[in-house]
Design a protein around this motif. Structure first.
Motif, short mmCIF file in Angstrom:
data_model
loop_
_atom_site.label_atom_id
_atom_site.label_comp_id
_atom_site.label_asym_id
_atom_site.label_seq_id
_atom_site.Cartn_x
_atom_site.Cartn_y
_atom_site.Cartn_z
N GLY A 28 0.83 -1.20 0.00
CA GLY A 28 0.00 0.00 0.00
C GLY A 28 0.87 1.26 0.00
O GLY A 28 0.60 2.23 -0.72
N ILE A 29 1.93 1.22 0.76
CA ILE A 29 2.83 2.38 0.85
C ILE A 29 3.54 2.60 -0.48
O ILE A 29 3.60 3.72 -1.00
CB ILE A 29 3.86 2.17 1.99
CG1 ILE A 29 3.13 2.15 3.33
CG2 ILE A 29 4.91 3.27 1.98
CD1 ILE A 29 3.99 1.70 4.50
N VAL A 30 4.05 1.52 -1.07
CA VAL A 30 4.74 1.63 -2.36
C VAL A 30 3.79 2.18 -3.42
O VAL A 30 4.13 3.10 -4.18
CB VAL A 30 5.29 0.24 -2.79
CG1 VAL A 30 5.84 0.31 -4.21
CG2 VAL A 30 6.35 -0.23 -1.82
N LEU A 31 2.57 1.64 -3.43
CA LEU A 31 1.56 2.09 -4.39
C LEU A 31 1.26 3.58 -4.21
O LEU A 31 1.15 4.34 -5.18
CB LEU A 31 0.29 1.26 -4.17
CG LEU A 31 -0.70 1.23 -5.32
CD1 LEU A 31 -0.07 0.53 -6.51
CD2 LEU A 31 -1.99 0.50 -4.90
N SER A 32 1.16 3.98 -2.94
CA SER A 32 0.86 5.37 -2.64
C SER A 32 1.96 6.29 -3.16
O SER A 32 1.69 7.33 -3.77
CB SER A 32 0.69 5.51 -1.12
OG SER A 32 0.97 6.81 -0.71
N VAL A 33 3.22 5.90 -2.96
CA VAL A 33 4.33 6.72 -3.45
C VAL A 33 4.28 6.80 -4.98
O VAL A 33 4.38 7.88 -5.58
CB VAL A 33 5.69 6.16 -2.97
CG1 VAL A 33 6.84 6.89 -3.64
CG2 VAL A 33 5.81 6.26 -1.46
N LEU A 34 4.06 5.64 -5.62
CA LEU A 34 4.03 5.61 -7.09
C LEU A 34 2.92 6.50 -7.64
O LEU A 34 3.14 7.30 -8.54
CB LEU A 34 3.81 4.18 -7.59
CG LEU A 34 5.03 3.26 -7.53
CD1 LEU A 34 4.68 1.88 -8.05
CD2 LEU A 34 6.16 3.88 -8.36
N ILE A 35 1.73 6.36 -7.06
CA ILE A 35 0.59 7.14 -7.57
C ILE A 35 0.84 8.63 -7.37
O ILE A 35 0.59 9.44 -8.26
CB ILE A 35 -0.72 6.68 -6.89
CG1 ILE A 35 -1.10 5.32 -7.50
CG2 ILE A 35 -1.84 7.71 -7.07
CD1 ILE A 35 -2.43 4.78 -7.07
N CYS A 36 1.38 9.01 -6.22
CA CYS A 36 1.65 10.42 -5.98
C CYS A 36 2.70 10.97 -6.95
O CYS A 36 2.57 12.09 -7.45
CB CYS A 36 2.10 10.66 -4.55
SG CYS A 36 0.75 10.52 -3.38
N VAL A 37 3.73 10.16 -7.23
CA VAL A 37 4.76 10.62 -8.16
C VAL A 37 4.16 10.83 -9.55
O VAL A 37 4.35 11.89 -10.17
CB VAL A 37 5.93 9.60 -8.22
CG1 VAL A 37 6.83 9.88 -9.41
CG2 VAL A 37 6.73 9.65 -6.93
N VAL A 38 3.41 9.84 -10.02
CA VAL A 38 2.79 9.96 -11.34
C VAL A 38 1.86 11.17 -11.38
O VAL A 38 1.87 11.97 -12.31
CB VAL A 38 2.03 8.66 -11.71
CG1 VAL A 38 1.21 8.86 -12.98
CG2 VAL A 38 3.02 7.52 -11.88
N MET A 39 1.08 11.33 -10.30
CA MET A 39 0.14 12.44 -10.26
C MET A 39 0.87 13.78 -10.26
O MET A 39 0.52 14.70 -11.01
CB MET A 39 -0.75 12.31 -9.03
CG MET A 39 -1.90 13.29 -9.03
SD MET A 39 -2.84 13.17 -7.51
CE MET A 39 -1.72 13.99 -6.40
N GLY A 40 1.90 13.89 -9.42
CA GLY A 40 2.65 15.14 -9.35
C GLY A 40 3.24 15.53 -10.69
O GLY A 40 3.15 16.68 -11.13
N VAL A 41 3.84 14.54 -11.36
CA VAL A 41 4.48 14.81 -12.64
C VAL A 41 3.43 15.17 -13.69
O VAL A 41 3.61 16.09 -14.50
CB VAL A 41 5.32 13.58 -13.07
CG1 VAL A 41 5.80 13.72 -14.50
CG2 VAL A 41 6.50 13.40 -12.13
N THR A 42 2.27 14.45 -13.63
CA THR A 42 1.21 14.73 -14.60
C THR A 42 0.64 16.13 -14.40
O THR A 42 0.42 16.87 -15.37
CB THR A 42 0.08 13.70 -14.45
OG1 THR A 42 0.66 12.40 -14.41
CG2 THR A 42 -0.90 13.78 -15.61
N ILE A 43 0.41 16.50 -13.14
CA ILE A 43 -0.11 17.84 -12.86
C ILE A 43 0.84 18.90 -13.44
O ILE A 43 0.43 19.86 -14.08
CB ILE A 43 -0.28 18.06 -11.34
CG1 ILE A 43 -1.43 17.23 -10.81
CG2 ILE A 43 -0.51 19.54 -11.02
CD1 ILE A 43 -1.58 17.28 -9.29
N GLU A 44 2.13 18.67 -13.23
CA GLU A 44 3.11 19.65 -13.73
C GLU A 44 3.01 19.75 -15.25
O GLU A 44 2.97 20.84 -15.80
CB GLU A 44 4.52 19.22 -13.28
CG GLU A 44 5.54 20.32 -13.37
CD GLU A 44 6.10 20.52 -14.76
OE1 GLU A 44 6.25 21.68 -15.18
OE2 GLU A 44 6.37 19.52 -15.45
N ARG A 45 2.97 18.61 -15.93
CA ARG A 45 2.88 18.58 -17.39
C ARG A 45 1.65 19.32 -17.90
O ARG A 45 1.72 20.15 -18.80
CB ARG A 45 2.75 17.13 -17.87
CG ARG A 45 3.98 16.41 -18.28
CD ARG A 45 4.70 17.06 -19.42
NE ARG A 45 6.13 17.00 -19.16
CZ ARG A 45 6.84 15.87 -19.29
NH1 ARG A 45 6.27 14.78 -19.74
NH2 ARG A 45 8.11 15.86 -19.00
#
Lengths: 291, 233
Positions: free
Chosen positions: A63-80
């Motif tokens: 769950g923790i790994v998934l949470s980090v991955l989703i946040c990273v993808v989301m953060g990068v996508t928001i920036e894009r």
């Protein structure tokens, strides 16, 4: 003894603020923008853990790994999607966009999870530690250990690695960094990825400490972490760490010895005082350039 | 090596560069001279991709680079020492040099050593924060940093700006050394006398246009240049 235990839980709360503040300060330093949606990444990270562990029955670690991955993808996508097209726009447009993104994330969470707060799974099972009369909560110890390790790792990354040095170069002079062959866009992407990962870890500890998560959970720690970043000197990485930790300690001691209701007012009061005395924040640099 | 054809650059409504064309051949030192505001730095920024021309082409080693992003030009062999040095003031001298080799990665220690041999002062100060260097040392660092990528073409924007005459001579000696090592040089200078004395050829700019061109010797002897830039008769 109660002073010590208040101090330790203050340090633990402060190190969560510090993790969030690092994201603010790095994005500010490198992309020259205030990402007011940063606090909501905490909420998304915490909800991911809730869904993964409570609904899908995954082990906490996954769950923790998934949470980090989703946040990273989301953060990068928001920036894009939201910030990159505005790279040469006035700062105010970017700021308003960031506030828009923040509301968007909160509303999205409201639609998906409803307005009632969800209970956060027990991801840490460490027993409280007793040292004589002093009792330290397991979460506090875990928070302190993990955040300290992350901060040391981040400091080494920024000071020793090629990418870390490139980030410092971009934060100091974007055009000069381009002339060195550094891709500013790639550097900004990496910054958002790191900031979001830190925020998701902060969300984890925040959830573990408070036990409940709602759509607006991220906004208050987000604002306080922003205050911490300004307090320490925005743009400065050690500043964000120091600012976050001090803020947590001040908040907790104010709650314990002065007034719970007034604790936030005291925190912001201290910020005002510090900025009056040192406008660049505690560790904000202002070097005299020779020409 | 570098061919600039009919570029027109605007700052908003201001037409800063008007139909400028010039060439730099391999092995040459070419200088752009002109008064403040003539557009010299703007041309350099356009070549290195920090600004865009509305028209025309910029060709580097046979490849059209008019639309290439700035950071992609370093690995192609172009290095630009910008006006005002623009070194990373909060990083150490050594870190600044490492940034110059950002796209290269190999033989870093050797290259740093070679820069230190050109500029022994930088070796003494290698662990110092660059913001504490004197103006002359900062210029050395900016030039050393650019050389870290082993450029084929080195673009220098006002290397003598703000330096004492004795240091200016030193900087020009280093430019000659780099040139002897096989680096082609495009030099922008307000110090026209110095620039013309080392340039094979030069272009004179006036309010965004090339108004005169010739060899360094010819221009140095021209009355028009003497009056406008060399201070006298």
């Amino acid at each position: 003894m109660s002073f010590l235990s208040n101090l330790i839980s203050g340090l633990s709360l402060g190190s969560i603020y510090a993790l969030i503040a690092l994201g603010y300060t790095m994005v500010y330093g490198i992309a020259k923008m205030l990402n007011f949606a940063h606090g909501d990444v905490i909420m998304v990270g915490a909800f991911t853990v809730i869904v993964a562990v409570n609904s899908m029955g995954l082990p906490a670690v996954l769950g923790i790994v998934l949470s980090v991955l989703i946040c990273v993808v989301m953060g990068v996508t928001i920036e894009r999607i939201a910030y990159k097209p505005l790279r040469s726009s006035p700062p105010l447009s970017v700021l308003i966009t960031a506030i828009g993104v923040s509301y968007f994330l909160q509303s999205l969470a409201l639609i998906i999870f409803g307005s009632t707060q969800k209970s956060f799974p027990k991801v840490f099972n460490m027993e409280p530690v007793h040292l004589g009369e002093l009792t330290i909560k397991g979460e506090s110890i875990e928070t302190l250990v993990v955040t300290t390790a992350i901060m040391i790792g981040l400091t080494l990354f920024i000071n020793k690695t090629k990418m870390g040095k490139a980030m410092r170069a971009v934060s100091e002079d974007r055009a000069a960094a381009e002339l060195m062959g550094i891709s500013v866009n790639k550097t900004i992407t990496v910054t958002f990825a790191i900031g979001s990962a830190l925020a998701s870890v902060a969300g984890l500890f925040f959830g573990a400490t408070y036990g409940f998560i709602g759509p607006y959970t991220g906004s208050m720690p987000g604002i306080k972490a922003f205050v911490a970043a300004v307090f320490g000197g925005i743009g400065s990485i050690p500043g964000a760490m120091l600012g976050g930790i001090l803020l947590g300690v001040i908040e907790n001691l104010a709650k314990a010895y002065i007034s719970t209701e007034l604790s936030d007012a005291i925190v912001f009061g201290v910020l005002v005082l510090v900025l009056c005395l040192k406008p660049t924040g505690l560790l904000g640099k202002k070097i005299n350039e020779k020409v | 090596m570098l061919k600039v054809e009919n570029i027109n650059v605007y700052y908003g409504q201001i037409h800063a560069i008007k139909d400028v064309s010039f060439e730099v051949h391999e092995g040459e030192i070419v200088s752009l001279i002109g008064a403040n505001g003539a557009g010299k730095s703007t041309i350099l920024k356009t070549i290195s991709g920090l600004l865009r021309s509305k028209t025309g082409h910029i060709t580097f080693k046979g490849e059209d680079i008019s639309k290439t992003e700035a950071y992609k030009l370093v690995p192609k062999g172009l290095a630009h020492v910008p006006e005002g040095r623009r070194i990373f003031l909060q990083m150490t001298v050594k870190e600044n040099l490492e940034m110059g080799a950002y796209t290269k990665g190999e033989n870093m220690a050797e290259d740093i050593e070679s820069v230190y041999n050109h500029f022994p002062r930088l070796r003494e100060r290698q662990n110092q924060i660059a913001g504490t260097l004197s103006g002359g040392e900062q210029q050395m660092l900016a030039m050393g940093r650019a050389m870290m990528s082993h450029p084929d073409l080195l673009i220098l924007d006002e290397p003598s700006m703000g330096l004492a005459p004795i240091l200016v001579q030193g900087i020009f000696d280093i430019i000659k050394e780099f040139h002897k090592m096989g680096t082609t040089i495009l030099l922008v200078e307000q110090n026209a006398e110095m620039a013309l004395s080392i340039a094979d050829r030069a272009y004179v700019l006036e309010s965004g246009r090339v108004v005169l061109t010739g060899t360094g010797e010819e221009l140095k002897a021209s009355d028009q240049i003497k009056k406008a830039y060399l201070g006298g008769n």
